[in-house]
Structures are given as C-alpha cells and as structure tokens.
Design an enzyme around this catalytic site. Structure first.
Site, short mmCIF file in Angstrom:
data_model
loop_
_atom_site.label_atom_id
_atom_site.label_comp_id
_atom_site.label_asym_id
_atom_site.label_seq_id
_atom_site.Cartn_x
_atom_site.Cartn_y
_atom_site.Cartn_z
N LYS A 173 -22.79 1.69 -14.97
CA LYS A 173 -21.95 1.98 -13.80
C LYS A 173 -22.39 1.07 -12.67
CE LYS A 173 -18.55 4.71 -12.82
NZ LYS A 173 -17.56 5.28 -13.75
N ASP A 220 -13.09 2.20 -10.75
CA ASP A 220 -13.44 3.61 -10.58
C ASP A 220 -12.91 3.98 -9.19
OD1 ASP A 220 -15.21 5.80 -12.06
OD2 ASP A 220 -15.70 5.97 -9.96
P1 NDP Z 1 -9.13 6.60 -7.08
O1 NDP Z 1 -9.90 5.97 -6.01
O2 NDP Z 1 -7.98 5.87 -7.69
O3 NDP Z 1 -8.59 8.04 -6.63
C1 NDP Z 1 -9.41 9.02 -6.11
C2 NDP Z 1 -8.50 10.10 -5.56
O4 NDP Z 1 -9.29 11.23 -5.19
C3 NDP Z 1 -7.75 9.69 -4.30
O5 NDP Z 1 -6.46 10.27 -4.34
C4 NDP Z 1 -8.60 10.30 -3.18
O6 NDP Z 1 -7.86 10.57 -2.02
C5 NDP Z 1 -9.00 11.58 -3.84
N1 NDP Z 1 -10.19 12.21 -3.30
C6 NDP Z 1 -11.38 11.70 -2.95
N2 NDP Z 1 -12.22 12.66 -2.56
C7 NDP Z 1 -11.54 13.81 -2.67
C8 NDP Z 1 -11.85 15.16 -2.45
N3 NDP Z 1 -13.06 15.51 -2.00
N4 NDP Z 1 -10.91 16.10 -2.69
C9 NDP Z 1 -9.68 15.75 -3.14
N5 NDP Z 1 -9.33 14.49 -3.37
C10 NDP Z 1 -10.24 13.53 -3.13
O7 NDP Z 1 -10.19 6.96 -8.22
P2 NDP Z 1 -9.93 7.23 -9.76
O8 NDP Z 1 -8.67 8.00 -9.94
O9 NDP Z 1 -10.13 5.98 -10.51
O10 NDP Z 1 -11.18 8.17 -10.14
C11 NDP Z 1 -11.14 9.57 -9.93
C12 NDP Z 1 -12.22 10.22 -10.77
O11 NDP Z 1 -11.98 9.93 -12.16
C13 NDP Z 1 -13.65 9.75 -10.49
O12 NDP Z 1 -14.53 10.81 -10.69
C14 NDP Z 1 -13.88 8.70 -11.57
O13 NDP Z 1 -15.24 8.50 -11.85
C15 NDP Z 1 -13.16 9.35 -12.73
N6 NDP Z 1 -12.75 8.46 -13.81
C16 NDP Z 1 -12.04 7.32 -13.54
C17 NDP Z 1 -11.64 6.50 -14.57
C18 NDP Z 1 -10.81 5.29 -14.34
O14 NDP Z 1 -10.52 4.58 -15.31
N7 NDP Z 1 -10.38 5.00 -13.12
C19 NDP Z 1 -12.00 6.79 -15.97
C20 NDP Z 1 -12.69 8.05 -16.14
C21 NDP Z 1 -13.06 8.84 -15.09
P3 NDP Z 1 -7.53 9.40 -0.95
O15 NDP Z 1 -6.67 8.40 -1.69
O16 NDP Z 1 -6.78 10.12 0.11
O17 NDP Z 1 -8.85 8.83 -0.55
O1 2IT Z 2 -15.65 6.61 -15.61
C1 2IT Z 2 -15.06 5.81 -16.37
O2 2IT Z 2 -14.98 6.00 -17.59
C2 2IT Z 2 -14.45 4.62 -15.77
N1 2IT Z 2 -14.49 4.48 -14.56
C3 2IT Z 2 -13.80 3.58 -16.64
C4 2IT Z 2 -14.83 2.71 -17.27
C5 2IT Z 2 -14.30 1.50 -17.99
O3 2IT Z 2 -15.14 0.66 -18.31
O4 2IT Z 2 -13.10 1.38 -18.25
#
Ligand code: NDP
Ligand code: 2IT
Length: 446
Positions: A128, A168
């Site tokens: 990470k 992420d």
């Molecule tokens: P983004 O930055 O695309 O989106 C995050 C979202 O969460 C935004 O809508 C943000 O709001 C909102 N947010 C942040 N803090 C809070 C809170 N306290 N309460 C409610 N909403 C909140 O991130 P991702 O969608 O990529 O990632 C989200 C989660 O998924 C993380 O935990 C990440 O580690 C996990 N994840 C991501 C993967 C990926 O491929 N992207 C894969 C697997 C897991 P705002 O836009 O208003 O800031």
């Molecule tokens: O938490 C996750 O699995 C990610 N942010 C995606 C990792 C990746 O290498 O696609």
C-alpha cells in the site's frame, strides 16, 4: 484474550512495539482471533515463527514530497510505500491521498492487502502507499505537481515485476494519469507499472467498476448460498459515493435492489422508496452527491454521514473508510432490520461492531474477500499490458464474476471446515493464510 499462548505472545509483542499504530493492531487482532484454533492444532506454525514473519512488512518506505501550490508557497507532505509481503507475487496495492494517512493506516492496509490478494488466487503480493496530502480543494495543476513530485521518489521502488501501485481514496483516473506520465518520462518506457490507467494508454475495461461490481457479485453468492435468495427488491444502503460506493450502488440497482441511502463526507441522503439513480449517476461524476441531490429531490438528509446507519435497510455496504461503522451503528442497523453487511471499504467496521454482527447472526462479508474484485481486475490489466492486447468488456466482467464466486467458495469452505458456515471472517483469514503459509515454507527462510 487469545487461546493460543503463542498467538497471545506475538500479539502482546506487536502491541508493545507498535503502540502508536491502532489501525494496524486492530487488523492484526481480527486476523489472530480467526487463527486461534488452527494455530493450536498446527504446531509447525509456531516452530516456523510464521506469525512473526507475517506481521512484519518486508520494507517500509517513507519520503518527503515537496511541491509548490498555486500561490507560490512551498508545501511539504509525507509520502509512503509499504511493501508488505511478496511471497505470492510482485507487491501490489493502491495509493491513498488522505489526511489520515500515516504509518499505522499504511501498515494496516498493506497487511489486509496481503491476505486479500492471496484470496484472489492470482500471483500478487501485498502493498500500500499514499500520502497525507489532502486533494480536496486543490486545483488540477496542484494535483498534477503533487503527483509528479510523489513519483519522483516512488519510481525507484516500483516496477512491473517488483511493485505495481493503483488507486485508492483520493487517487483515481486523473491522479494515476499524472503518476504514470511522470514514471514514463523518468524510465523512458511504457510498462504495466500502475493499474487503473485510462483506457487510451493501457487501462483495462471494467477496472473502475470492478470493486463495487465485485462486491455485489459476492453478495449475490452469499444470498444464493445462505438464503436461496437474490438481491432483487432488497433495500440497500451504501456509504461513500466514490469509486467503490458509486459502482456498488449502480450494480445493486441494476440487479434489482432498491438503493435507499448513500453518503459522502458532507452527509447522507435517504429515501425509503429508493433514490433517483439517474440523478445519483449524474451527480457522482463531479462529487458532492449529497449536497446537490437535496437541491432537486425530497428526501431525508443529515449533515453527519455516520447517521446513515440509523436508517432502515436490509443490506448495508460500507464503502468509505476504516472504522466508519461502530458498535452503536451496528446496533441501529440490526434493530432496523439489516440482515447482511458487506464491506466495500477496507476495515470499515470496528472490531466490536464486527463481533456484534456475529452474535446477532448477521451475514457478514469481510472486506478482504468482498472488495477483492478491484485488485483482481488490476491483475487482468497487468496481463493485458504484458500481452500488449486489450480484452473485451464482457470477457473481463465474466472473469470478475468467476473470481468473486471462487473467493466466496474458498471462504465458505474454510469456514465450514475450520469454524462455522456463517463465519466468513474466519473463512477469509484462514483460506488466505493457508496459501501464504504454503509459499512461505516452500520459499525458505528469507
Ligand atoms: P474514493 O476517494 O473514490 O471515495 C471515497 C468516498 O468516501 C467519497 O465519496 C468520500 O466523500 C467518502 N467519504 C470519505 N470519508 C467518509 C466518511 N467518513 N463518511 C462517509 N463518506 C466518506 O475512494 P474509493 O472509493 O476508491 O475507496 C473507498 C474505500 O474502498 C477505501 O476504504 C478503499 O481502501 C477501499 N477499496 C478501494 C478499492 C479501489 O479499487 N478503489 C479496492 C478495494 C477497496 P467525498 O467525495 O465527499 O470526500
Ligand atoms: O484496496 C484495494 O484493494 C485497492 N485499493 C486496489 C488495489 C489494486 O492494486 O488494484
């Protein structure tokens, strides 16, 4: 209190050593709680110091990122990359730009990623990266300068067969583009060194949707197996409306669910008859979903995103950030009829919330299994880059469905064999551990 004296000793040691890393300790504790019986039954785990070796990252890199904002002020941020474990393949995991990024969050995410990647069955180690840089309110030029300066240090630690970062929180298509552009300029080569790239320069179809879609595919498998049911007509709430939350909500809706609530950092929106998903779709493109939605729609709104968990639903998908759902939230969900919780985010539920769901017989999909679709499609992106040939949308989507089904079966089978059929947390931890353990023994003491 753990039953295995060996596990308890290792846990006490890490808790003392990493006293100021609460998220990392929480991730280790959840994992150890699942491993208790297996460790007692398998003395070779202690003999080979397997747990000590697993909880120590192979490499932890911290560096300075200096950049200049639009006003000409010099800014300093901390950059990180934790290369946690490479037993199964090159280091792989996202980059997060968020003010909460520190040593603890990086280590918990790298640790979780190692097991998640093992569950995919693909050749992927765990890593990470990130920075405490806050992209909110920054101009496009500032984001570009920051990404370029972050890559000016990161490039020396990564490579298509060494470590392959992705997105992420706070790192999406735009940031990956700037990071990739700088890497290419320094190395003078186009390689699959980052995933989540734009489609015009080596990205994969379905990558941006993969985590959210995969989450819904996993939930579909759970409903089929445990209840002979589907997601159709189920009332679903999704926290976060970023890359993961948005695509989870859209896929749930496509599969016939009624998406009744969503949130972002500014608050939550809730409509018991279902949100207007066309509007959600339009508004999520530019962020600020909740504030803009209430300008044109009648619905329940609150400016604290956490209050989303107080609203009635049958399925909850926390897709925002770690520890966004605590014991009190868990109690409200159960009281209001929620019977399934699926983690789209990494470790969104606190340990006591997780334990409460278990005592209430709530179906629970742990993040390291349920949100693995994103990293799985990242590996497909690496394969397409290595082949110099892109795959079709339906081809990638079918492969993603197959991977999510396989992950569910692995977790479910391990749960049946080692714990109870409903304990997918232990199932996910044990199934991924067994793969890593086998590789550790075969690769020797390194
Ligand atoms: P983004 O930055 O695309 O989106 C995050 C979202 O969460 C935004 O809508 C943000 O709001 C909102 N947010 C942040 N803090 C809070 C809170 N306290 N309460 C409610 N909403 C909140 O991130 P991702 O969608 O990529 O990632 C989200 C989660 O998924 C993380 O935990 C990440 O580690 C996990 N994840 C991501 C993967 C990926 O491929 N992207 C894969 C697997 C897991 P705002 O836009 O208003 O800031
Ligand atoms: O938490 C996750 O699995 C990610 N942010 C995606 C990792 C990746 O290498 O696609």
């Amino acid at each position: 209190m753990l039953k295995s004296p060996y596990l308890q000793r290792v846990f006490d040691e890490v808790r003392n050593k990493d006293l100021n890393q609460p998220e990392f300790i929480q991730a280790v504790e959840t994992f150890f709680l699942s491993m208790d019986e297996l460790v007692i039954q398998t003395p070779s785990i202690e003999k080979n110091a397997v747990m000590e070796r697993l909880i120590e990252p192979e490499r932890f890199i911290q560096f300075k990122v200096t950049w200049v904002d639009d006003q000409g002020s010099i800014k300093i941020n901390r950059g990180y990359r934790v290369q946690f474990n490479s037993l199964l393949g090159p280091f792989k995991g996202g980059i997060r730009f968020h003010p909460s990024v520190n040593e603890s969050t990086m280590k918990f995410l790298g640790f979780e990623q190692t097991f998640k990647n093992a569950l995919t069955g693909l050749p992927l180690g765990g890593a990470k990266g990130g920075s405490d840089f806050n992209p909110i309110g920054k101009s496009d030029q500032e984001i570009m300068r920051f990404c370029q300066n972050y890559m000016l240090e990161l490039y020396r630690h990564i490579g298509p067969n060494t470590d392959v970062p992705a997105g992420d929180i706070g790192v999406g298509n735009r940031e990956i583009g700037y990071l990739y552009g700088m890497y290419k300029k320094i190395q003078n080569e186009h390689t699959g060194v980052l995933t989540g790239k734009g489609l015009s320069y080596g990205g994969s179809l379905v990558r941006k949707e993969a985590t959210g879609y995969g989450l819904c595919y996993f939930v579909t498998e759970m409903l089929k197996t445990y209840r002979r049911d589907t997601i159709e007509d189920k009332k679903v709430i999704v926290s976060g409306s970023g890359k993961v939350g948005y695509h989870a909500a859209i896929k749930a809706f496509e599969l016939g669910a009624v998406v009744v609530g969503m949130s972002d950092i500014n608050g939550f929106i809730y409509d018991q008859n279902g949100l207007d998903m066309k509007a959600v779709s339009d508004l999520c493109v530019n962020g600020d979903l909740t504030k803009k939605y209430i300008e044109t729609h009648e619905c329940i709104y609150g400016n604290n995103p956490r209050d989303l968990w107080q609203q009635p639903c049958e399925i909850a998908m926390p897709c925002a950030i770690q520890n966004e759902l605590n014991l009190e939230d868990a109690k409200a969900l159960v009281k209001n009829g929620c019977f399934l919780v699926a983690e789209g985010a990494n470790m969104p539920c606190t340990l006591d919330a997780e334990n409460y769901f278990r005592t209430q017989n709530i179906l629970f999909a742990p993040g390291k299994a349920a949100n693995a679709g994103g990293v799985a499609v990242s590996l497909f992106e690496m394969s397409q880059n290595a082949q110099h040939y892109p795959w079709r949308y339906d081809e990638v989507d079918e492969k993603l469905k197959g991977i999510m089904r396989d992950i569910f079966i692995k977790c479910y089978s391990a749960a049946i064999k080692y714990k109870d059929p409903y304990d997918l947390i232990s199932g996910a931890n044990i199934a991924s551990f067994l793969r890593i353990y086998e590789a550790m023994l075969e690769e020797g003491i390194v």
